[in-house]
Write an enzyme that holds these catalytic residues in place. Structure first.
Site, PDB file in Angstrom:
ATOM      1  N   ASP A 185      -7.830  -5.370   0.299  1.00 44.67           N
ATOM      2  CA  ASP A 185      -8.407  -6.146  -0.900  1.00 44.67           C
ATOM      3  C   ASP A 185      -8.147  -7.615  -0.632  1.00 44.67           C
ATOM      4  O   ASP A 185      -8.700  -8.559  -1.358  1.00 44.67           O
ATOM      5  CB  ASP A 185      -8.066  -5.852  -2.226  1.00 44.67           C
ATOM      6  N   HIS A 234       0.799  -1.217  -0.206  1.00 44.06           N
ATOM      7  CA  HIS A 234       0.061  -0.051   0.041  1.00 44.06           C
ATOM      8  C   HIS A 234       0.883   1.189  -0.015  1.00 44.06           C
ATOM      9  O   HIS A 234       1.874   1.305   0.693  1.00 44.06           O
ATOM     10  CB  HIS A 234      -0.991  -0.118   1.219  1.00 44.06           C
TER      11      HIS A 234
END
Ligand code: ACO
Length: 429
Positions: A364, A307
Site C-alpha cells: 500500500d 506486514h
C-alpha cells in the site's frame, strides 16, 4: 502429506500429532485431534501461527520476500501477464490457452451491466457514502437479483456467479464514484478491455469522447495483478469463514469487501495518501512524522509499513515502486507526496524501531501515489484494491468448496465471571 509425527507431552500423557508438509517445504503440526485426546485447545490470538487450511493457490515466503500465484513468481506475471489472465490462473489453477481465454473474456464482457433497478439503489445512498460501503452493499444485493445462481455446490451456478462478479465489480465501484460526484452512470463499453472499460466507467461522461490513456491502463492492470491474491489474509479468511456456512458467493464476497476496508488491511492505501498530505499540509518533516509513528499510543502508525507475513521486504512493493516512478515520469507529474514518501521510507528503513520490528514498506505504500497521480479520488483507492483482490477471494472460496471442509468455528478460553445467579433488579447494587 503426513510422513512423520510430533510428540507432545501434556500432564502425564504423550500423544502423537501428524506433521503436514507443504510443496515448498512449509511444516505444520496438525492439532485437529488435540482436544479430543487431551481436553486442551491451542491459543493463538490473531491466528499468527495458525494454518486454517492447506491451499494450492498462493505461496508467500515472508522471510525471503517471495510471492507465487499457482507456482508462478509474481514478477513473471507482472512483467508478462494481464490481470484477466491472472484471474483465470488463480480461479482455475492454470494459465488459459487461447480458446479458454477468449471464452472467459467474452463471458465477462457480456456481464458488465448492472440491472437498471440498481440506479434507485445507489440513489438511496448519501452522496458521501464511502465506495467500500456501497460496493459491499451492492455486491450483497446481487444475491437478490440472481436467485438462480446461489447454490455453492452447483458448478454451473458457481461459474455464472463468478463471471458476473468479475464483470460487475468495476461497474459497481465506478457507479459508487459517479453517484458521489453527481455524474450520470456510464454504460459499460464492451469494445474496451477490462481495465479500459473500468476507466471509461469512472472518467467518461456522456458529453464528450473519452480516450483511455495506455500508460494509466497499464499501471492499473499491473496494480490489479499485484493485488490479486495473498493467501489467508484478513479478507480472504473472512471470505472462507463466511463461505464455510455454505452461504452464496455474493454474500461471502460482500463480507470480504468489508474486511478489506479496514485501515490495518486494504484501507491503508487511502490512509497512506492522507498521511502524506497531512505531513505536507502541517509542514512536518519526514523525521518528525517517523518519531510520531513510533509513539506508544499507537494512533499514528506509519501507514503502508509493516506486514504480518513479510519480515524482510514485500515483493509487490518493489514492483509498485518502480511502476510508480515510470508512471509519474510518463505522465510528467511532479508530486510533493512522492518526495515525502521516499524520504519517509529512507528514514524508517534506517531507524532502529522499524529495523528491530522488521517493518518494511508494504503493497500500500506506493500504490496510493500511483492512484493519486492518475486522478483517482482518494476514497476509491480501497475499492480498486477490492477489484484486484476479487479473483483471489473467488479462488479461495472455490477451493474451500472443492476441498473437504468444516464450518469455520474457532474455540476460546472463557475468562469471565463464574457461578453467578440471577438477582432481582430491586436487590442489585
Ligand atoms: N508504524 C509504527 N509501528 C508499527 C507499524 C507501523 N506501520 N506496524 C507495526 N508497528 C509496531 C507495533 O506498534 C508493534 O510494536 P510493539 O511490539 O512495540 O507493540 C509491532 O510493530 C508489531 O505490530 P503488530 O500490530 O503486532 O503487527 P501485526 O503483524 O499484527 O500487524 C500490520 C501488521 C497490521 C500490517 C501493522 O504493521 C500495521 O498496522 N501497519 C500499518 C497499516 C498498513 O500498512 N496496513 C496494510 C498491510 S498490507 C495489506 O493488508 C494489504
Amino acid at each position: 502429506m503426513a510422513d512423520k509425527t510430533a510428540q507432545l507431552r501434556l500432564d502425564d500423557q504423550t500423544i502423537e500429532l501428524p506433521i503436514v508438509v507443504g510443496s515448498e517445504g512449509e511444516r505444520a503440526v496438525d492439532i485437529t485431534s488435540l482436544r479430543s485426546k487431551t481436553g486442551y485447545i491451542t491459543m493463538d490470538p490473531g491466528y499468527a501461527n495458525t494454518g486454517s487450511c492447506t491451499s494450492r493457490i498462493t505461496f508467500v515466503d515472508g522471510e525471503n520476500g517471495v510471492l507465487h500465484y499457482r507456482g508462478i513468481p509474481i514478477d513473471d506475471l507482472a512483467d508478462k501477464g494481464s490481470f484477466l489472465e491472472t484471474a483465470y490462473l488463480l480461479i482455475y489453477g492454470k494459465l488459459p490457452n487461447k480458446d479458454q481465454f477468449n471464452y472467459f473474456t467474452e463471458s465477462i464482457s457480456r456481464h458488465t451491466m448492472l440491472h437498471e433497478d440498481f440506479k434507485a439503489f445507489y440513489g438511496a445512498l448519501p452522496k458521501d457514502a464511502h465506495p467500500m460501503a456501497a460496493c459491499s452493499a451492492v455486491v450483497g444485493a446481487l444475491a437478490t437479483f440472481y436467485p438462480d445462481s446461489l447454490d455453492p455446490r452447483d458448478p454451473r451456478q458457481v461459474e455464472i456467479s463468478v463471471h458476473r462478479l468479475l464483470a460487475k465489480l468495476p461497474t459497481i465501484a465506478a457507479y459508487a464514484y459517479k453517484h458521489s460526484i453527481g455524474q450520470p452512470f456510464m454504460y459499460p463499453d464492451n469494445r474496451l478491455d477490462y481495465v479500459g472499460n473500468f476507466l471509461h466507467l469512472m472518467f467518461a461522461t456522456p458529453c464528450e469522447d473519452f480516450e483511455v490513456d495506455p500508460v494509466v491502463k497499464k499501471a492499473i492492470d499491473l496494480l490489479l495483478i499485484l493485488h490479486a491474491d495473498h493467501e489467508q489474509n484478513c479478507s480472504a479468511s473472512t471470505v472462507r469463514l463466511v463461505g464455510s456456512s455454505h452461504v452464496n458467493l455474493f454474500a461471502a464476497i460482500a463480507a470480504g469487501i468489508n474486511a478489506l476496508w479496514g485501515s490495518r488491511h486494504g484501507g491503508a492505501n487511502q490512509e497512506v495518501i492522507e498521511m502524506l498530505a497531512a505531513i505536507r499540509d502541517e509542514g512536518l518533516t519526514a523525521s518528525e512524522f517517523v518519531e510520531r509513528a513510533k509513539s506508544s499510543d499507537d494512533t499514528s502508525r506509519l501507514m503502508g509499513f509493516g506486514h504480518r507475513v513479510y519480515k524482510n521486504f514485500d515483493p509487490r512493493m518493489t514492483i509498485i515502486k518502480k511502476a510508480c516512478f515510470d508512471v509519474l515520469e510518463k505522465l510528467g507529474v511532479q508530486n510533493k507526496l512522492v518526495e515525502i514518501a521516499v524520504e519517509l521510507e529512507e528514514i524508517a528503513l534506517k531507524d532502529d524501531y522499524f529495523v528491530e520490528r522488521k517493518l518494511y514498506p508494504n503493497v500500500d505504500f506506493y500504490s496510493g501515489v500511483i492512484y493519486n497521480a492518475i486522478g483517482t479520488p482518494m476514497n476509491m483507492f480501497t475499492a480498486m484494491f477490492a477489484i484486484g483482490r476479487l479473483p483471489g477471494w473467488i479462488a479461495q472460496w472455490v477451493e474451500m468448496h472443492q476441498d473437504k471442509h468444516k464450518i469455520y468455528r474457532p474455540r476460546q478460553i472463557y475468562v469471565g465471571e463464574t457461578g453467578r445467579r440471577y438477582v432481582d433488579i430491586a436487590e442489585r447494587d
